[in-house]
Write an enzyme that holds these catalytic residues in place. Structure first.
Site, PDB file in Angstrom:
ATOM      1  N   GLY A  16      -2.457   4.461  -3.416  1.00 27.11           N
ATOM      2  CA  GLY A  16      -3.316   3.385  -3.531  1.00 27.11           C
ATOM      3  C   GLY A  16      -2.691   2.143  -3.217  1.00 27.11           C
ATOM      4  O   GLY A  16      -1.734   2.069  -2.430  1.00 27.11           O
ATOM      5  N   THR A  17      -3.286   1.022  -3.447  1.00 29.32           N
ATOM      6  CA  THR A  17      -2.880  -0.230  -3.255  1.00 29.32           C
ATOM      7  C   THR A  17      -2.295  -1.205  -4.490  1.00 29.32           C
ATOM      8  O   THR A  17      -3.124  -1.062  -5.507  1.00 29.32           O
ATOM      9  CB  THR A  17      -3.997  -1.113  -2.491  1.00 29.32           C
ATOM     10  N   ASP A  29       9.882  10.671  -5.047  1.00 29.53           N
ATOM     11  CA  ASP A  29       9.594  10.079  -3.919  1.00 29.53           C
ATOM     12  C   ASP A  29      10.532   8.919  -4.034  1.00 29.53           C
ATOM     13  O   ASP A  29      10.139   7.563  -3.866  1.00 29.53           O
ATOM     14  CB  ASP A  29       8.073   9.571  -4.137  1.00 29.53           C
ATOM     15  N   ALA A  74       0.453   5.898  -0.555  1.00 30.61           N
ATOM     16  CA  ALA A  74       0.127   7.009  -0.517  1.00 30.61           C
ATOM     17  C   ALA A  74      -1.042   7.225  -1.564  1.00 30.61           C
ATOM     18  O   ALA A  74      -2.078   7.663  -1.397  1.00 30.61           O
ATOM     19  CB  ALA A  74       0.806   8.309  -0.494  1.00 30.61           C
ATOM     20  N   ARG A  86       0.705  -1.212  -0.092  1.00 33.45           N
ATOM     21  CA  ARG A  86      -0.047  -0.065  -0.075  1.00 33.45           C
ATOM     22  C   ARG A  86       0.783   1.193   0.085  1.00 33.45           C
ATOM     23  O   ARG A  86       2.229   1.332   0.497  1.00 33.45           O
ATOM     24  CB  ARG A  86      -0.859   0.087   1.066  1.00 33.45           C
TER      25      ARG A  86
END
Length: 1101
Positions: free
Chosen positions: A811-812, A926, A809, A807
């Site tokens: 989504g999954t 990120d 930030a 998971r």
């Protein structure tokens, strides 16, 4: 015919002779060979023409009258490449300057063949490796400049052979070891600048043999011991710069014998004892810095003998006694800092004689008495800070009339009387802080002209009257603090003019009326506190436009009506307090979107209906959830069990029914859970959380009993009076809250606060259905390989939890085994109900990943948009993420050093591709170990571009999204809010540290709070390098340890505090490659080979 042949022969002979005359001489050919190793991207060396007869007119070349090259000066020409020792074929070469370029590689040993060289300047390049011993063979050398490179190892002990050396400048490298005593042989040495390295040991007393020395700069190292008394022999010394080391002991009185000393910088060490009186003998002193030590005793009166001093800073010590009036004799003084000591008594009025004084900071002491009237006549005073003392009386009425102030801070004293009117006469005042005094009267209307003012802090006084309408003309204001005064009247609609306002504190006054709807114009506001006033009316829905707000406190007023649904748009809110009002209606379901909320206070209102199940989405709630003393009904939502960080839960004094959800009993973080005085039934869940709580927290529920009792009987209420809440319950619960926060929340609040305070506004939602924009839907709408939405549903078992891979930030991620046997990864982005970031991430990720192909980048097979589901289809990585692998225990970790090295190199190459080979350039934003995925061969693939930023992508909606994850975010982002490739490089450096140490990016607060600080602290504390390495790795192999040490250096380069000091990703790839190619072990320890702190550029080294 014969004549024609003769003529032709003559022509050919003449042409040949002309060519011979015009051919380039030997030195020119040497320079062209030298140039061949350089990359001249800007064409500065275009004049180096092989058709010239000699190079004397070429750029950067100087010759004698006999056309012999004596100087090659290529400073600041943006050159890259390597330095060729072929230059030493120029036998008359006396000066070689290639400083301020991008030349890399080791310093060639064969530079020792430059037998006539007097000046060698290699500063500000990318040279790495050790200082070659062979350089000490150039006995003609007078000036050796190697500063601002990546050199490591020690200073060659043969340095004493350079008998002609006059200047040695090697600061800002990673040099270690001791200062060699052989430097005592350098009788002609005038300048040593070796700061910002990792030198250790003591300052050798032998250095006193450098009898010509004028400048000794060893700042920002790890030097220990005391200051050698032998330094008094350096009678030519003008600058002694030793700040930020580990020097200790007393400052020797003999320092007063260095009679020509002009700069003495001993700050940021561990010196103890008193300031020696002999320092008053240094009558030529210009700058004296002793701050941030452990000095005690009184400031000697002999300080007044330093009549030429311009700057004196004794701040951050433990000095006692009075401020000597003899400071008034130093008429050239421009800066006097004595803050953060234990100084007593009044401020000497003799300071008013320092007519050149620009900065005076006496704050954080125990000074008493009044502010001397004489200070108001200093014409050049721009910075006056007297805060946190015991000063009393009135502020001098003409302060500011003669002084061109930019900063004026007299807060936290006992000053009284009115605020003078002349603070901003010269229109340069930026900060005015007079809070926490006893000032009275009105806010002066003269401030209306102070257009320069950015921070006005007058809180915690006894000011009266209304808000001057003139205040709202100060368009540059970012902070306005008027809390805890006796101000009254309405809040003017002109407040909306302050569009740069970030912090507004009007709490604890007597303001009446309504909050004007123009409050919505404050689109930069971060903190707004107007609690404890007499405000009425509705909470304006326009507050929903203040999208950057993080802290909103409207408690303790008389607001009525419904809570505006628009408050649910404030997705950056961390603290929301609406308690103790007269609010009615239901708790807005939109509050479930406030996923960053740490504290929600709605107690003491008239709210009704059910508790929204959406509150269970507020998984960041930690400090408190208080919805007590309302008229809420229905059952307690089971979803509140999702609040795994919550410490205080108040549901008491409502009309709640049903049983206590078992999920709440599993909230191990809970310190207080008060659900008393409701209509709850059943038993209190028998969990450790509830067992440690007093039964009064459950009292007043006639159908509720304690399961721990053998005979379950109703719990008796202690009090069910709503009046008790209104009178004292609110204060009592606040006290309990503060106590629990102090005990249980310090670390987590800091952890979350640091992360969230740097986040920026998310953009407005743009529908994905809009296909009019290029690069969004045109090329990639239909998934490749024939996948269908139904096929993906079947392959993921309807997106079952059983096939979840991870998971994030955005989504999954699910594992999908397609009907054809192929395994892929499907990333399901969060629905729009959780904010626009998911769709922005969807668009940016497609626009980015769909266009690139690289072996170290995760492949995007396609995507699917079906109804409200956004799906990304990725190449499946069977070994998961690097983060997952590193978090495994010793027996389960599959990553030896060889695997980690290949992962580091592969990830670096993938990121290098994004930075340097994609057009437009791609910044990942990120980078972290969880976004570096591993295939079945443990090859690294950079993935998860949910926060990717295409520098030139016009339609990307992720450009203002938060950049990165906590522990990986570059320090400059907190204040620039700008993302560059240097932010990626910092994050990648953190990943390298994870690979080497095996530790997560976030560390306990006492260890620095993050991995970078932990490593830096370990290095500063001389922790052996091998103890920092992951214990799961084999450290018995010298080659492995050597490679790990080199990668550690690279990681520290990447995580430099200064973005300009970080290498590019191409350079990182080259350095990682060279780390494995290195054939010899370094003899020095890495524990001190890296500069860990950037110096202020204005300070000398």
């Amino acid at each position: 015919m014969r004549g024609r042949i003769c003529f032709l022969a003559i022509v050919i002979l003449c042409s040949f002779s002309f060519i011979l005359v015009r051919s380039l001489n030997e030195e020119g050919r040497v320079l062209l060979e030298f140039k061949a190793f350089l990359n001249d991207s800007n064409g500065y060396l275009a004049s180096w023409n092989q058709l010239d007869s000699n190079p004397c007119n070429w750029t950067g070349i100087a010759c004698t009258h006999l056309r012999t090259v004596t100087s090659v000066d290529l400073n600041g020409m943006n050159l890259s490449g390597t330095l060729s020792p072929l230059i030493c074929k120029l036998h008359g070469l006396r000066k070689l300057n290639v400083s301020t370029n991008f030349i890399s590689g080791p310093i060639p040993q064969d530079l020792s063949l430059c037998r006539s060289l007097e000046v060698l300047d290699l500063c500000t390049n990318r040279f790495h490796g050790v200082i070659p011993i062979q350089l000490t063979m150039i006995i003609t050398l007078k000036k050796l400049y190697l500063c601002e490179n990546y050199l490591f190892g020690s200073i060659p002990r043969q340095i004493g052979n350079l008998s002609s050396l006059q200047e040695l400048v090697i600061y800002s490298n990673n040099l270690t070891g001791v200062i060699p005593p052989s430097m005592a042989k350098l009788r002609q040495l005038r300048i040593i600048r070796a700061g910002r390295n990792g030198f250790s040991g003591v300052i050798p007393s032998e250095i006193s043999g450098c009898e010509s020395l004028k400048v000794l700069g060893l700042a920002e190292n790890l030097l220990e011991g005391s200051l050698p008394k032998q330094l008094e022999k350096l009678q030519n010394l003008t600058d002694l710069i030793l700040w930020q080391n580990r020097l200790s002991g007393e400052i020797p009185p003999s320092v007063g014998n260095i009679s020509r000393l002009e700069v003495l910088a001993l700050h940021e060490n561990y010196f103890t004892g008193s300031i020696p009186r002999e320092i008053g003998k240094l009558t030529k002193m210009k700058r004296l810095y002793l701050y941030t030590n452990q000095l005690t005793g009184e400031i000697p009166r002999e300080i007044g003998n330093l009549i030429d001093a311009a700057e004196i800073d004794f701040s951050e010590n433990q000095l006692t006694g009075f401020i000597p009036k003899e400071f008034g004799h130093i008429l050239n003084l421009k800066l006097l800092h004595l803050f953060e000591n234990i100084l007593l008594g009044p401020i000497p009025r003799e300071l008013g004689e320092l007519t050149l004084l620009e900065k005076l900071d006496l704050s954080i002491n125990r000074l008493n008495g009044t502010i001397p009237q004489e200070l108001q006549f200093l014409p050049y005073l721009v910075d006056l800070q007297l805060f946190d003392n015991q000063l009393e009386g009135k502020i001098p009425p003409l302060i500011g009339f003669y002084s061109n102030f930019s900063v004026l801070d007299m807060s936290a004293n006992s000053l009284s009387g009115p605020i003078p009117a002349h603070f901003c006469r010269f229109q340069t005042l930026i900060l005015l802080s007079l809070g926490s005094n006893k000032l009275s009267g009105n806010i002066p209307r003269d401030l209306k002209t102070c257009k320069s003012l950015t921070k006005l802090m007058l809180g915690d006084n006894q000011l009266t009257g209304s808000l001057p309408i003139e205040l709202f003309n100060l368009q540059n204001l970012t902070a306005l603090e008027l809390h805890q005064n006796w101000l009254s009247g309405n809040i003017s609609a002109d407040l909306g003019k302050l569009k740069n306002l970030e912090r507004l504190r009007l709490a604890n006054n007597n303001f009446t009326g309504e909050i004007p709807p123009e409050i919505g114009n404050l689109t930069k506001i971060v903190g707004f506190n107007i609690s404890s006033n007499q405000l009425t009316g509705h909470i304006p829905k326009e507050l929903g436009s203040c999208v950057t707000i993080q802290r909103l406190d409207l408690s303790g007023n008389k607001f009525s009506g419904y809570i505006a649904q628009e408050l649910g748009q404030l997705v950056y809110l961390e603290i929301l307090r609406l308690s103790d009002n007269r609010l009615t209606g239901e708790i807005p379901h939109s509050f479930g979107d406030l996923t960053r909320l740490m504290e929600l206070q709605l107690g003491g209102n008239l709210l009704s209906e059910n508790i929204p199940v959406e509150l269970g989405k507020l998984t960041s709630l930690q400090i408190s959830l208080n919805i007590s003393h309302n008229n809420l009904s229905g059952t307690i939502p089971d979803s509140l069990g999702n609040l795994q960080m919550l410490e205080i839960l108040y549901l008491n004094d409502n009309k709640l029914s049903g049983e206590i959800p078992a999920s709440i009993g599993n909230l191990m973080s809970l310190l207080i859970c008060n659900i008393s005085n409701n209509n709850l039934v059943g038993t209190v869940p028998d969990t450790a959380v509830f067992q440690r709580m007093d039964s009064s927290n459950f009292a007043g529920n006639h159908g509720l009993c304690n399961s721990q009792r053998s005979h379950c009987q109703p719990l008796v209420p202690h009090s069910d009076s709503k009046l008790n809440w209104l009178i004292n319950g609110s204060q009592r619960q606040k006290i309990l809250t503060i106590t629990c926060i102090v005990i249980g929340s310090v670390f987590l609040i800091t952890f979350l606060g640091l992360c969230w305070t740097i986040k920026r506004r998310e953009p407005a939602f743009v529908a994905l259905e809009d296909q009019t924009k290029p690069d969004v839907m045109d090329s990639y709408y239909f998934p490749k390989k024939g996948f269908t939405y139904q096929g993906l549903v079947d392959a993921t078992r309807n997106f079952s939890e059983d096939v979840v891979l991870g998971r994030g930030a955005c989504g999954t991620v699910y594992k999908a085994e397609m009907s054809g046997g192929e395994v892929i990864a499907v990333k399901k982005l969060n629905s729009r109900g959780e904010g626009a970031s998911s769709d922005n991430s969807f668009r940016a990720e497609i626009s980015t990943l769909g266009k690139i192909r690289h072996r170290n980048i995760v492949k995007l097979y396609g995507f699917c948009y079906h109804q409200n589901s956004n799906l990304l289809l990725y190449e499946y990585m069977s070994k998961g993420s690097l983060g997952e692998q590193l978090q495994r225990g010793e027996k389960n970790c599959l990553l030896d050093w060889n695997a980690r090295y290949r992962i580091a190199l592969g990830a670096a190459e993938g990121l290098c591709y994004l930075h340097h080979d994609c057009r437009p350039q791609i910044v990942h934003r990120d980078i972290k170990s969880n976004n570096i995925l591993l295939d079945e061969r443990f090859q690294a693939h950079v993935g998860d571009f949910g926060l990717a930023k295409l520098i030139d992508l016009s339609y990307s909606k992720s450009m203002s999204a938060v950049a990165g994850s906590y522990g990986y975010i570059a320090p400059e982002y907190a204040y620039t809010m700008k993302v560059t490739e240097k932010c990626d490089i910092y994050s990648f450096g953190v990943v390298l540290l994870e690979l080497i140490t095996g530790k997560p990016p976030v560390q306990p607060l006492e260890q620095g709070g993050d991995l970078v600080n932990w490593v830096r602290r370990s290095i500063r504390n001389m922790i052996p390098t091998i103890e920092m390495f992951d214990a799961r790795l084999d450290t018995n192999d010298k080659r492995t340890v050597h490679e790990m040490s080199l990668v550690l250096k690279i990681a520290l380069f990447c995580t430099s505090n200064s973005p300009a000091s970080r290498p590019t990703m191409r350079e990182v790839v080259a350095m990682i490659t060279e780390a494995r190619g290195s054939s010899s072990l370094s003899s020095s320890s890495i524990t001190s080979e890296t500069p860990l702190e950037e110096a202020n550029s204005s300070k000398e080294i």
